[in-house]
Design a protein around this motif. Structure first.
Motif, PDB file in Angstrom:
ATOM      1  N   LEU A 103      32.970  19.122 -39.111  1.00  8.54           N
ATOM      2  CA  LEU A 103      33.430  19.266 -37.725  1.00  8.54           C
ATOM      3  C   LEU A 103      33.307  17.930 -37.003  1.00  8.54           C
ATOM      4  O   LEU A 103      32.231  17.315 -36.996  1.00  8.54           O
ATOM      5  N   ILE A 104      34.406  17.489 -36.410  1.00 11.78           N
ATOM      6  CA  ILE A 104      34.437  16.300 -35.562  1.00 11.78           C
ATOM      7  C   ILE A 104      34.713  16.738 -34.134  1.00 11.78           C
ATOM      8  O   ILE A 104      35.572  17.591 -33.893  1.00 11.78           O
ATOM      9  N   ALA A 105      34.010  16.157 -33.166  1.00 15.58           N
ATOM     10  CA  ALA A 105      34.198  16.501 -31.754  1.00 15.58           C
ATOM     11  C   ALA A 105      34.507  15.243 -30.946  1.00 15.58           C
ATOM     12  O   ALA A 105      33.757  14.272 -31.005  1.00 15.58           O
ATOM     13  N   THR A 106      35.628  15.268 -30.219  1.00 18.52           N
ATOM     14  CA  THR A 106      35.990  14.164 -29.328  1.00 18.52           C
ATOM     15  C   THR A 106      35.660  14.535 -27.894  1.00 18.52           C
ATOM     16  O   THR A 106      36.008  15.620 -27.424  1.00 18.52           O
ATOM     17  N   SER A 107      34.996  13.622 -27.184  1.00 19.54           N
ATOM     18  CA  SER A 107      34.743  13.813 -25.751  1.00 19.54           C
ATOM     19  C   SER A 107      35.769  13.006 -24.971  1.00 19.54           C
ATOM     20  O   SER A 107      35.940  11.814 -25.213  1.00 19.54           O
ATOM     21  N   HIS A 108      36.448  13.673 -24.039  1.00 20.34           N
ATOM     22  CA  HIS A 108      37.493  13.020 -23.250  1.00 20.34           C
ATOM     23  C   HIS A 108      37.088  12.779 -21.800  1.00 20.34           C
ATOM     24  O   HIS A 108      37.917  12.326 -21.008  1.00 20.34           O
ATOM     25  N   GLY A 109      35.847  13.117 -21.432  1.00 14.92           N
ATOM     26  CA  GLY A 109      35.467  12.808 -20.057  1.00 14.92           C
ATOM     27  C   GLY A 109      34.484  13.749 -19.413  1.00 14.92           C
ATOM     28  O   GLY A 109      33.279  13.531 -19.429  1.00 14.92           O
ATOM     29  N   PHE A 144      31.212  12.447 -33.997  1.00 15.98           N
ATOM     30  CA  PHE A 144      31.688  12.504 -32.619  1.00 15.98           C
ATOM     31  C   PHE A 144      32.550  11.270 -32.363  1.00 15.98           C
ATOM     32  O   PHE A 144      32.293  10.202 -32.912  1.00 15.98           O
ATOM     33  N   ILE A 145      33.560  11.435 -31.518  1.00 16.52           N
ATOM     34  CA  ILE A 145      34.453  10.327 -31.184  1.00 16.52           C
ATOM     35  C   ILE A 145      34.432  10.089 -29.679  1.00 16.52           C
ATOM     36  O   ILE A 145      34.622  11.028 -28.893  1.00 16.52           O
ATOM     37  N   ALA A 146      34.198   8.844 -29.291  1.00 18.89           N
ATOM     38  CA  ALA A 146      34.310   8.413 -27.890  1.00 18.89           C
ATOM     39  C   ALA A 146      35.643   7.718 -27.723  1.00 18.89           C
ATOM     40  O   ALA A 146      36.027   6.877 -28.552  1.00 18.89           O
ATOM     41  N   VAL A 147      36.382   8.034 -26.656  1.00 19.48           N
ATOM     42  CA  VAL A 147      37.727   7.495 -26.481  1.00 19.48           C
ATOM     43  C   VAL A 147      37.735   6.127 -25.806  1.00 19.48           C
ATOM     44  O   VAL A 147      38.789   5.551 -25.550  1.00 19.48           O
ATOM     45  N   SER A 148      36.547   5.573 -25.516  1.00 19.86           N
ATOM     46  CA  SER A 148      36.425   4.238 -24.951  1.00 19.86           C
ATOM     47  C   SER A 148      34.981   3.777 -25.111  1.00 19.86           C
ATOM     48  O   SER A 148      34.088   4.581 -25.410  1.00 19.86           O
ATOM     49  N   LYS A 149      34.745   2.491 -24.891  1.00 25.59           N
ATOM     50  CA  LYS A 149      33.376   1.970 -24.933  1.00 25.59           C
ATOM     51  C   LYS A 149      32.549   2.586 -23.810  1.00 25.59           C
ATOM     52  O   LYS A 149      31.356   2.846 -23.972  1.00 25.59           O
ATOM     53  N   TYR A 150      33.195   2.781 -22.680  1.00 29.60           N
ATOM     54  CA  TYR A 150      32.525   3.431 -21.545  1.00 29.60           C
ATOM     55  C   TYR A 150      32.034   4.815 -21.942  1.00 29.60           C
ATOM     56  O   TYR A 150      30.890   5.187 -21.679  1.00 29.60           O
ATOM     57  N   GLY A 159      22.929  12.256 -25.321  1.00 29.69           N
ATOM     58  CA  GLY A 159      22.131  12.705 -26.462  1.00 29.69           C
ATOM     59  C   GLY A 159      22.865  12.740 -27.779  1.00 29.69           C
ATOM     60  O   GLY A 159      22.303  13.165 -28.797  1.00 29.69           O
ATOM     61  N   VAL A 160      24.128  12.296 -27.806  1.00 28.33           N
ATOM     62  CA  VAL A 160      24.870  12.256 -29.061  1.00 28.33           C
ATOM     63  C   VAL A 160      24.234  11.218 -29.984  1.00 28.33           C
ATOM     64  O   VAL A 160      23.992  10.084 -29.565  1.00 28.33           O
ATOM     65  N   PRO A 161      23.941  11.557 -31.236  1.00 32.63           N
ATOM     66  CA  PRO A 161      23.300  10.601 -32.152  1.00 32.63           C
ATOM     67  C   PRO A 161      24.205   9.399 -32.434  1.00 32.63           C
ATOM     68  O   PRO A 161      25.381   9.564 -32.770  1.00 32.63           O
ATOM     69  N   GLU A 162      23.660   8.202 -32.301  1.00 30.26           N
ATOM     70  CA  GLU A 162      24.446   6.988 -32.498  1.00 30.26           C
ATOM     71  C   GLU A 162      25.011   6.915 -33.917  1.00 30.26           C
ATOM     72  O   GLU A 162      26.123   6.419 -34.126  1.00 30.26           O
ATOM     73  N   ALA A 163      24.258   7.412 -34.897  1.00 31.95           N
ATOM     74  CA  ALA A 163      24.689   7.342 -36.297  1.00 31.95           C
ATOM     75  C   ALA A 163      25.943   8.171 -36.556  1.00 31.95           C
ATOM     76  O   ALA A 163      26.651   7.935 -37.534  1.00 31.95           O
ATOM     77  N   LYS A 164      26.211   9.137 -35.690  1.00 34.05           N
ATOM     78  CA  LYS A 164      27.376  10.009 -35.870  1.00 34.05           C
ATOM     79  C   LYS A 164      28.545   9.630 -34.962  1.00 34.05           C
ATOM     80  O   LYS A 164      29.592  10.278 -34.991  1.00 34.05           O
ATOM     81  N   LEU A 165      28.386   8.589 -34.161  1.00 34.13           N
ATOM     82  CA  LEU A 165      29.345   8.314 -33.090  1.00 34.13           C
ATOM     83  C   LEU A 165      30.313   7.189 -33.455  1.00 34.13           C
ATOM     84  O   LEU A 165      29.903   6.087 -33.823  1.00 34.13           O
ATOM     85  N   PHE A 166      31.611   7.482 -33.331  1.00 29.50           N
ATOM     86  CA  PHE A 166      32.680   6.502 -33.523  1.00 29.50           C
ATOM     87  C   PHE A 166      33.353   6.241 -32.176  1.00 29.50           C
ATOM     88  O   PHE A 166      33.491   7.153 -31.362  1.00 29.50           O
ATOM     89  N   THR A 167      33.789   5.001 -31.954  1.00 28.67           N
ATOM     90  CA  THR A 167      34.599   4.678 -30.781  1.00 28.67           C
ATOM     91  C   THR A 167      36.035   4.494 -31.243  1.00 28.67           C
ATOM     92  O   THR A 167      36.297   3.713 -32.165  1.00 28.67           O
ATOM     93  N   HIS A 168      36.949   5.233 -30.624  1.00 27.00           N
ATOM     94  CA  HIS A 168      38.336   5.192 -31.096  1.00 27.00           C
ATOM     95  C   HIS A 168      39.295   5.427 -29.934  1.00 27.00           C
ATOM     96  O   HIS A 168      39.236   6.453 -29.265  1.00 27.00           O
ATOM     97  N   GLU A 276      37.654   8.465 -14.860  1.00 23.71           N
ATOM     98  CA  GLU A 276      38.551   8.313 -16.003  1.00 23.71           C
ATOM     99  C   GLU A 276      37.784   7.865 -17.248  1.00 23.71           C
ATOM    100  O   GLU A 276      37.049   6.879 -17.219  1.00 23.71           O
ATOM    101  N   ALA A 277      38.001   8.575 -18.342  1.00 24.70           N
ATOM    102  CA  ALA A 277      37.349   8.209 -19.603  1.00 24.70           C
ATOM    103  C   ALA A 277      37.968   6.940 -20.184  1.00 24.70           C
ATOM    104  O   ALA A 277      37.279   6.119 -20.792  1.00 24.70           O
ATOM    105  N   PHE A 278      39.260   6.773 -20.007  1.00 23.59           N
ATOM    106  CA  PHE A 278      39.941   5.566 -20.497  1.00 23.59           C
ATOM    107  C   PHE A 278      41.113   5.237 -19.591  1.00 23.59           C
ATOM    108  O   PHE A 278      41.028   4.362 -18.760  1.00 23.59           O
TER     109      PHE A 278
END
Length: 373
Positions: A103-109, A144-150, A159-168, A276-278
């Motif tokens: 399971l992958i989860a993207t946060s959009h804001g 987990f996917i972050a849609v920006s560096k912000y 609290g999202v684990p850094e080891a599981k987090l991608f920026t895309h 705005e997330a991005f």
């Protein structure tokens, strides 16, 4: 080609076309849209709970379990589930576990930016489920996917684990959004009529653009504050220079992007801290070859190169926006085209096709890691 599930509890929304745009750009993976409520038909395979099955919908909303999902997805030979928004990931997590899928989860804001108390006050069952199961999601989801560096920083704080987090970055379709040599005598803004979009700030700034110059403001969008914003335009004496088009289809927005002299986004944090997330709309404008002006809010500064493809101003500062807007409008058409073409070059570096290839690399890595655990 591998099959993956793209999950959103309710879809599609006009304001969330980025979900289907990204899915359509997949090359190594074939999407199956999964949702509890299907608002309108999708031009792809989909699995949803029948709107007439009130018991099944209620059971899923309360217990996060659906025999429909298990039955219909078991035969799809899925490799992964990608949920958009963290509350949605919580809703589909039991299904992913039951099917043995990563399971992958993207946060959009809003899901990451809003305080837990603010989310509780929304009274939305999916937000309540998220609050109850948030820690388990961070522990059990594969990535987990972050849609920006912000957004990455916000997700780490949450609290999202850094080891599981991608920026895309999702990216923009630079073949769909292309420059047009004709340049209209108007400024464009595409935003829902809510506080976070800062339309009030834009109106106050536009009121400082001299009437004698003949500039118009075209606003695309609708929302809870429409009447309030229209009343403000009358109060400022600019109602004859502002055109309210309401919500418009994506193709109409594309035409307006190509024809405007510049695009302005004045978004600012609301009372819940959401912003705005991005700013994909800024990339769409840049790909269309027009200068962009945006507030230094959230992830929007990542969607332009300051002083090269556009200008930034402090959130809520309509005087600063007015100064920069008047500067851009005072330049020649050729000057604006030059800045717009620089913006297009920047947008091409984030074309949705190349960005989706990077996303597929994330899918590959997550699937491999899940199989080895």
């Amino acid at each position: 080609m591998k099959n993956i599930a793209i999950y959103r509890t309710v879809m599609p929304f006009v304001s969330e076309s980025f979900i289907t745009e990204q899915a359509r750009s997949l090359r190594k993976y074939s999407p199956v849209y999964v949702c509890r409520d299907l608002k309108s038909p999708l031009d792809a395979r989909s699995v949803c709970i029948d709107s007439k099955s009130k018991f099944e919908r209620a059971r899923y909303t309360v217990c996060r379990k659906s025999s429909v999902f298990i039955r219909d997805l078991e035969g799809k030979n899925l490799s992964l589930i990608h949920a958009h928004f963290l509350p949605d990931a919580v809703m589909i997590a039991p299904t992913a576990k039951k099917l043995g899928l990563p399971l992958i989860a993207t946060s959009h804001g809003f899901d990451t930016q809003m305080s837990r108390w603010s989310q509780f006050k929304t009274r939305k069952p999916t937000n309540w489920q998220f609050l109850l199961n948030e820690k388990n999601l961070y522990k059990n989801a594969d990535a987990f996917i972050a849609v920006s560096k912000y957004m990455r920083e916000k997700m780490l704080e949450r609290g999202v684990p850094e080891a599981k987090l991608f920026t895309h970055y999702i990216g923009v379709d630079t073949q769909k959004f292309q420059p047009l040599m004709h340049q209209g005598k108007f400024i464009l803004n595409v935003s829902r009529h809510v506080k976070v979009k800062g339309i009030e700030i834009l109106l106050r700034a536009f009121a400082k653009v001299p009437l004698s110059q003949g500039w118009q403001l075209i606003q695309v969008g609708a929302g809870t504050e429409t009447l309030e914003l229209q009343a403000l335009a009358m109060e400022l004496g600019i109602d004859s220079r502002v055109t309210w088009l309401g919500a418009q289809p994506h193709d109409e927005v594309k035409k307006l992007m190509q024809q405007c002299a510049c695009y302005v986004q004045a978004s600012m944090p609301d009372q819940n801290g959401q912003t705005e997330a991005f700013g994909i709309v800024l990339l769409e404008a840049a790909a269309s070859g027009v200068p962009v002006l945006a507030s230094r809010s959230g992830g929007m500064p990542e969607a332009l190169i300051e002083n090269e493809t556009g200008y930034l101003f402090e959130p809520g500062n309509f005087n600063e926006l007015a100064d920069k807007l008047n500067y851009v409008l005072a330049q020649s058409n050729e000057w604006r085209k030059t800045m717009g073409l620089a913006g297009r070059e920047f947008a091409q570096s984030l074309d949705i096709r190349s960005q989706t290839l990077l996303l597929e690399n994330i899918y590959d890595q997550v699937i491999a890691n899940h199989a080895s655990n």
